[in-house]
Design a protein around this motif. Structure first.
Motif, PDB file in Angstrom:
ATOM      1  N   TYR A 100       0.832  -1.198   0.000  1.00  0.00           N
ATOM      2  CA  TYR A 100       0.000   0.000   0.000  1.00  0.00           C
ATOM      3  C   TYR A 100       0.870   1.255   0.000  1.00  0.00           C
ATOM      4  N   ILE A 101       0.257   2.325  -0.478  1.00  0.00           N
ATOM      5  CA  ILE A 101       0.918   3.629  -0.456  1.00  0.00           C
ATOM      6  C   ILE A 101      -0.016   4.607   0.233  1.00  0.00           C
ATOM      7  N   ILE A 145       5.350   3.725   1.658  1.00  0.00           N
ATOM      8  CA  ILE A 145       5.031   2.415   1.090  1.00  0.00           C
ATOM      9  C   ILE A 145       5.214   1.368   2.177  1.00  0.00           C
ATOM     10  N   GLU A 147       7.014  -4.542  -2.580  1.00  0.00           N
ATOM     11  CA  GLU A 147       7.261  -3.385  -1.720  1.00  0.00           C
ATOM     12  C   GLU A 147       8.684  -2.862  -1.931  1.00  0.00           C
ATOM     13  N   LEU A 205       8.985  -1.117  -5.351  1.00  0.00           N
ATOM     14  CA  LEU A 205       8.385   0.222  -5.373  1.00  0.00           C
ATOM     15  C   LEU A 205       9.225   1.234  -4.602  1.00  0.00           C
ATOM     16  N   LYS A 206       9.816   0.823  -3.520  1.00  0.00           N
ATOM     17  CA  LYS A 206      10.641   1.741  -2.723  1.00  0.00           C
ATOM     18  C   LYS A 206      11.871   2.211  -3.485  1.00  0.00           C
ATOM     19  N   LYS A 218       6.378   6.328  -9.099  1.00  0.00           N
ATOM     20  CA  LYS A 218       5.374   5.940  -8.101  1.00  0.00           C
ATOM     21  C   LYS A 218       4.060   6.667  -8.367  1.00  0.00           C
TER      22      LYS A 218
END
Length: 96
Positions: free
Chosen positions: A8-9, A20, A66, A69-70, A77
């Motif tokens: 999730y963000i 995140i 995760e 995305l980071k 993003k």
């Protein structure tokens, strides 16, 4: 019954901060961030709005996503978030 994990963000009201995370209980985790018990980072930057979530059946897959995305740039993003949530509105519960 299979468990669902979410990457999730979350963001603050002005959408200047992105956080995140990954969780096995999205509703509980969002509530924890909103009441200030989610993490020191989210408490410090007032990160309370869920703006993006991806479900996963496998926790290892969710953790890999995760981490991926980071590593992304903020622009990348935001592009991902806008495909699902073009106006960056807060996603209201129930989550799942």
């Amino acid at each position: 019954m299979a468990r669902t994990y979410h990457v999730y963000i979350m963001s603050n009201r002005h959408r200047t901060v992105l956080y995140i995370g990954v969780t096995g209980n999205l509703a509980h985790r969002v509530h924890a961030h909103q009441d200030g018990t989610g993490s020191a980072f989210t408490r410090r930057y007032n990160v309370t709005d869920l703006i993006y979530a991806e479900p996963y059946a496998d926790v290892d897959e969710a953790l890999r996503r995760e981490k991926q995305l980071k590593r992304w740039t903020r622009a990348k993003k935001l592009g991902l978030i806008r495909r699902q949530n073009p106006t960056l509105q807060t996603i209201q519960g129930p989550y799942g």
